[in-house]
Write an enzyme that holds these catalytic residues in place. Structure first.
Site, short mmCIF file in Angstrom:
data_model
loop_
_atom_site.label_atom_id
_atom_site.label_comp_id
_atom_site.label_asym_id
_atom_site.label_seq_id
_atom_site.Cartn_x
_atom_site.Cartn_y
_atom_site.Cartn_z
N HIS A 139 0.80 -1.23 0.00
CA HIS A 139 0.00 0.00 0.00
C HIS A 139 0.83 1.29 0.00
O HIS A 139 0.55 2.23 0.74
CB HIS A 139 -0.96 0.00 1.19
CG HIS A 139 -2.06 -1.02 1.09
ND1 HIS A 139 -2.49 -1.54 -0.10
CD2 HIS A 139 -2.82 -1.61 2.06
CE1 HIS A 139 -3.47 -2.40 0.13
NE2 HIS A 139 -3.69 -2.48 1.42
N HIS A 210 -9.59 2.33 0.24
CA HIS A 210 -9.58 1.22 1.19
C HIS A 210 -10.73 1.31 2.20
O HIS A 210 -10.55 1.01 3.39
CB HIS A 210 -8.23 1.19 1.91
CG HIS A 210 -7.80 -0.17 2.37
ND1 HIS A 210 -8.45 -0.87 3.36
CD2 HIS A 210 -6.79 -0.97 1.95
CE1 HIS A 210 -7.85 -2.02 3.55
NE2 HIS A 210 -6.84 -2.12 2.70
N GLU A 342 -11.44 -3.45 -3.04
CA GLU A 342 -10.45 -2.50 -3.54
C GLU A 342 -10.24 -2.75 -5.03
O GLU A 342 -9.59 -3.72 -5.41
CB GLU A 342 -9.12 -2.69 -2.80
CG GLU A 342 -9.24 -2.54 -1.29
CD GLU A 342 -8.14 -3.30 -0.55
OE1 GLU A 342 -6.96 -2.96 -0.72
OE2 GLU A 342 -8.46 -4.24 0.19
#
Ligand code: GLA
Length: 377
Positions: A139, A210, A342
């Site tokens: 991420h 997210h 996502e």
């Protein structure tokens, strides 16, 4: 007498039309334009102020977004009785987001999901990234796009435009990347997220949001009773570190088959660790978002459709939520309290030339759209 009553009702009807007609038009449900307002949300450690923006449509749906991390802090939508509740996990104050938390509601970048061994090669040159998930990069690294303050501008159409320049070398990535994310809420109860980016040197880019959804509202219970549908014939097989092996496995006859709506809790026990997988979406990714899945809570009647231009979606069933964090309403956020959908390019694509490409070159424009559309059934 009958004729007089008939005439009276006719006149009454005309009066109603005249009285309500002109003035009422702008106030009719669903007809006024979406609006946006803002207020101070809190101060960052360096003294800069983060704001909280509220997008509101004519049906009374409200979405709160802060320019810290581009985080969606709340989405309030009605259930089938018309009762509004927040359907995403999060906090009601900035401090919650400044502390450690599992990416609640945030924009994820420069590269969403994992890059194996925190390295990749572009144009013959190797780049080393921050390793923040064992030996891997997750991420966007230690200080990803979820932990920076974005520039913010509100639009006349009720939209919120967030901008951020990710500098050359940030978290190890090459090139200055200028990112823009536009959030807007339509009167069709669609939260539209429009991402774009440009770079001055070749770099991988993979942006997502997210948010953890729980359609029962206000973090009540878990998501195991929700039904999920995902239009995917296959998913990317992963190793024990959740890094793709390169194999695309068919969902047929497995707990990953969500081509028809399925209760999430029904087969989750057969998936070691729970769902945390990238589904390979059917249909060609194109410039226009296509419907790729739906989430439904039979109790409240709330439904959420997901539309995207992306080739994949990570279905993460909140397996690492462990009841150590409280949400804005004071509820403990336990395992499976929310789930993420996502939309993305596949994990580790920079090291997998066989996956859809993720390298953005100078002069090109990265553009992708995801829509979360709310309704009741
Ligand atoms: C993603 C990952 C998960 C986990 C969460 C954050 O969805 O795929 O494995 O890291 O983020 O906790």
């Amino acid at each position: 007498m009958k004729r007089i009553t008939g005439l009276l009702s006719f006149l009454f009807a005309i009066c109603l039309v005249v009285a309500c007609g002109g003035e009422g038009q702008g106030d009719e449900i669903g007809s006024s334009d979406p609006e946006i307002s803002s207020r101070a949300f809190g101060e960052l450690e360096d003294g800069r102020q983060a704001d909280l923006y509220t997008l509101r449509n004519s049906n009374g749906v409200e979405v709160d977004i802060t320019n810290y991390g581009g985080i969606i802090t709340s989405i309030r939508v009605p259930d089938r009785e018309g009762q509004s509740a927040n359907v995403v996990l999060g906090f009601d104050n900035l401090e919650g987001y400044l502390d450690e938390h599992p990416y609640f509601g945030a924009i994820i970048g420069r590269y969403a999901n994992r890059i194996s061994d925190a390295r990749f090669v572009v144009d013959g040159q190797e780049y080393l990234l921050a390793a923040n998930n064992g030996d891997n990069h997750l991420h966007g690294g230690i200080r990803g796009f979820d932990k920076v303050l974005w520039g913010a501008e509100t639009g006349m159409d009720g939209s919120l435009t967030l901008t951020y320049r990710s500098e050359d070398g940030e978290e190890g990535y090459p090139g200055n990347l200028d990112v823009e994310v536009v959030y807007s809420l339509t009167n069709e109860n669609e939260l539209v997220i429009d991402y774009s980016a440009e770079t001055d040197r070749a770099t991988p880019v993979n942006l997502t949001n997210h948010s953890y959804f729980n359609l029962s509202g206000d973090t009540s219970g878990d998501i195991l009773g929700h039904t999920l549908e995902i239009d995917a014939d296959s998913y990317t097989q992963v190793d024990e570190e959740l890094i793709p092996t390169g194999e695309l496995l068919p969902v047929e006859g497995t707990p990953f088959d969500f081509r028809e709506p399925f209760r999430i809790g029904e087969r989750i026990g057969d998936v070691p660790g729970g769902y945390d997988h990238n589904f390979v979406l059917n249909g060609e990714p194109s410039a226009l978002p296509r419907l790729i899945g739906s989430l439904y809570d039979p109790e409240s009647g709330r439904k959420m459709d997901v539309l995207t231009t992306e080739p994949g979606v990570q279905f993460y069933s909140g397996n690492f939520l462990d009841g150590t964090i409280r949400d804005g309403a004071g509820n403990l956020i336990g395992k499976h309290a929310g789930l993420c959908l996502e939309t993305q390019h596949f994990p580790d694509s920079p090291n997998r030339p066989e996956f859809p490409p993720v390298i953005l070159h100078q002069g090109e424009k990265y553009e992708t759209i995801t829509i979360y559309r709310f309704s009741v059934e």
